[in-house]
Design a protein around this motif. Sequence first.
Motif, short mmCIF file in Angstrom:
data_model
loop_
_atom_site.label_atom_id
_atom_site.label_comp_id
_atom_site.label_asym_id
_atom_site.label_seq_id
_atom_site.Cartn_x
_atom_site.Cartn_y
_atom_site.Cartn_z
N ARG A 88 19.03 50.77 62.92
CA ARG A 88 18.88 49.32 62.55
C ARG A 88 19.97 48.37 63.25
NH1 ARG A 88 18.59 51.44 57.26
NH2 ARG A 88 20.60 50.71 56.70
N CYS A 89 21.02 49.27 64.08
CA CYS A 89 21.87 48.37 64.84
C CYS A 89 22.99 47.67 64.33
CB CYS A 89 21.27 47.36 66.03
SG CYS A 89 20.54 48.15 67.26
N GLU A 90 23.44 48.23 63.10
CA GLU A 90 24.46 47.72 62.01
C GLU A 90 25.77 48.30 62.51
OE1 GLU A 90 23.33 48.49 57.90
OE2 GLU A 90 21.45 47.79 58.16
N TYR A 91 25.65 49.39 63.30
CA TYR A 91 26.89 49.85 63.89
C TYR A 91 26.68 49.90 65.35
CZ TYR A 91 27.79 51.12 59.28
OH TYR A 91 28.09 51.04 57.68
N ASP A 92 27.74 50.26 66.12
CA ASP A 92 27.66 50.36 67.63
C ASP A 92 27.87 51.79 67.79
OD1 ASP A 92 27.65 47.58 68.11
OD2 ASP A 92 29.91 47.63 67.83
N LEU A 93 28.52 52.43 67.03
CA LEU A 93 28.90 53.72 67.32
C LEU A 93 29.07 54.84 66.03
CD1 LEU A 93 29.44 55.90 69.74
CD2 LEU A 93 31.91 55.31 69.59
N VAL A 94 28.52 55.77 65.86
CA VAL A 94 28.68 56.70 64.71
C VAL A 94 29.27 57.81 65.12
CG1 VAL A 94 27.37 57.81 62.74
CG2 VAL A 94 27.15 55.36 63.24
N VAL A 95 30.32 58.46 64.28
CA VAL A 95 30.61 59.82 64.32
C VAL A 95 29.89 60.66 63.20
CG1 VAL A 95 32.69 61.43 64.32
CG2 VAL A 95 33.10 59.25 65.16
N SER A 96 29.28 61.67 63.55
CA SER A 96 27.94 62.15 62.63
C SER A 96 28.49 63.77 62.48
CB SER A 96 26.74 62.07 63.21
OG SER A 96 26.03 62.74 62.21
N ALA A 97 28.32 64.19 61.31
CA ALA A 97 28.63 65.71 61.06
C ALA A 97 27.10 66.49 61.36
CB ALA A 97 29.07 65.92 59.62
N ILE A 98 25.98 65.70 61.64
CA ILE A 98 24.79 66.45 61.97
C ILE A 98 24.09 65.62 63.15
CG2 ILE A 98 24.50 66.77 59.54
CD1 ILE A 98 22.56 64.19 59.34
N ARG A 99 23.27 66.32 63.83
CA ARG A 99 22.71 65.76 64.95
C ARG A 99 21.60 64.96 64.60
NH1 ARG A 99 22.96 67.95 70.11
NH2 ARG A 99 21.49 66.81 71.58
N PRO A 100 21.23 63.92 65.09
CA PRO A 100 20.37 62.99 64.51
C PRO A 100 18.88 63.51 65.09
CG PRO A 100 21.38 61.79 66.20
CD PRO A 100 22.12 62.98 65.94
N ALA A 101 17.74 63.32 64.02
CA ALA A 101 16.54 63.71 64.38
C ALA A 101 15.91 62.75 65.03
CB ALA A 101 15.64 64.35 63.10
N ALA A 102 16.12 61.38 64.67
CA ALA A 102 15.56 60.33 65.57
C ALA A 102 15.64 60.31 66.95
CB ALA A 102 16.06 58.97 64.92
N ARG A 103 14.59 60.19 67.66
CA ARG A 103 14.70 60.18 69.11
C ARG A 103 15.18 59.07 69.79
NH1 ARG A 103 8.76 62.31 71.02
NH2 ARG A 103 8.97 64.54 70.11
N ALA A 104 15.35 57.71 68.74
CA ALA A 104 15.88 56.63 69.42
C ALA A 104 17.31 56.66 69.41
CB ALA A 104 15.67 55.33 68.65
N LEU A 105 18.28 57.65 68.87
CA LEU A 105 19.37 58.00 68.94
C LEU A 105 19.76 59.02 69.86
CD1 LEU A 105 20.18 57.78 65.10
CD2 LEU A 105 20.11 55.81 66.73
N ARG A 106 21.14 58.85 70.70
CA ARG A 106 21.42 59.64 71.60
C ARG A 106 23.08 60.34 70.94
NH1 ARG A 106 20.79 56.41 77.13
NH2 ARG A 106 18.45 56.32 77.18
N ALA A 107 22.83 61.53 70.95
CA ALA A 107 24.08 62.20 70.39
C ALA A 107 24.75 62.97 71.41
CB ALA A 107 23.68 63.39 69.18
N THR A 108 25.99 62.90 71.42
CA THR A 108 27.08 63.56 72.25
C THR A 108 27.94 64.33 71.66
OG1 THR A 108 26.89 61.73 73.95
CG2 THR A 108 28.59 63.41 74.25
N PRO A 109 27.98 65.80 71.84
CA PRO A 109 28.81 66.49 71.03
C PRO A 109 30.40 66.10 71.40
CG PRO A 109 27.37 68.01 72.18
CD PRO A 109 26.90 66.58 72.85
N LEU A 110 31.08 65.94 70.18
CA LEU A 110 32.56 65.49 70.27
C LEU A 110 33.40 66.77 70.19
CD1 LEU A 110 34.59 63.15 70.40
CD2 LEU A 110 34.42 63.07 67.82
N ILE A 111 33.48 67.48 69.08
CA ILE A 111 34.33 68.35 68.69
C ILE A 111 33.68 69.28 67.65
CG2 ILE A 111 35.16 67.48 66.62
CD1 ILE A 111 37.19 69.06 69.48
N ASP A 112 34.18 70.70 67.48
CA ASP A 112 33.86 71.42 66.59
C ASP A 112 34.89 71.42 65.44
OD1 ASP A 112 31.45 72.25 67.73
OD2 ASP A 112 32.31 73.96 68.91
N GLU A 113 34.36 71.62 64.01
CA GLU A 113 35.09 71.65 63.09
C GLU A 113 34.97 73.21 62.54
OE1 GLU A 113 34.63 68.26 59.67
OE2 GLU A 113 32.92 69.11 60.33
N GLN A 114 36.04 73.63 62.03
CA GLN A 114 36.34 74.98 61.66
C GLN A 114 36.35 75.02 60.12
OE1 GLN A 114 39.38 77.14 63.46
NE2 GLN A 114 38.33 77.62 65.42
#
Length: 300
Positions: free
Chosen positions: A136-162
């Motif tokens: 809904r454009c309430e944020y500009d950038l989100v750090v997410s622990a899941i890959r978004p399913a919505a096609r409108a969102l673009r996800a770039t891998p940042l880092i792996d958690e162990q």
Amino acid sequence: MDLDLLGTFLDVYRTGSLSAAATAGGLSQPAVSGRLARLERQAGGPLFDRTPRGVLPTARADELARRIAPHLDALRQAVPAGGPEAPEPLGTVRLAGPAELMSLRVLPALAPLIARGLTVRASFGLAEDLLAALGRCEYDLVVSAIRPAARALRATPLIDEQFVLVATPALARTVDAALLGANPVTALSHLPLVAYAEDLPIVRRYWRSEFGRRPPNPVALTVPDLRAVLAAVVAGVGASVLPRYLADPALASGAVIQLHRPVIEPLNTLYLVTKPGCGGRSAEVVHAHLRDHARQWGSL
């Protein structure tokens, strides 16, 4: 020395990254590299050590930055922006993510950009909620622990958690070592669990990944903050599964120990997520800076 060269040097020095400095200065990365090479020739030696995780300033760079930064900052404030090569102000970015990672890694990493005038409006929450708000454009950038399913969102891998399974030494002594090797679910079943949520999202994922089934253990405490989970584990409330970056200090001090050592520790990829049309240059600068900075973290 050319003021443009010094300005580019200061951007590299403060961001620790050629690409982030390029974004901040409205330049290409080759242009930043070229300016830096010219300045290093004039300075009589290297100003940065290049590493896979970015650039590290030399003593010569520290001294040059100390001498020029106050004057260059004053010039930048005195001369109005708007020339063809003047970088735009960094402005404001609305950034959201999990409270623990944002507090311990992401927000501290933005200190150089904040020092240059970036304003951050940070929010915490669960990935599903934050991604819906990003849609809904309430944020500009989100750090997410899941890959978004919505096609409108673009996800770039940042880092792996162990992830590591931990408890106090006293609780660990109640686990039968021989049974742990033969039947870990049974060996660990008497341990009370401390969990992030009622459905045991992190603990359940670990049990299924490593042991092939849900944990049968009693749940002693649920609390929606992994720092509170760690504090409860250290206090002896029970065992839990935590990101290694969060558990490492307690492991190093001996307050907790690792109960189970898999051949390969379970991983979870964290993503930087954007929505085209939401955010602007500030979000692009933060996106590039965090990607470069994450190389210094290794796996979390």
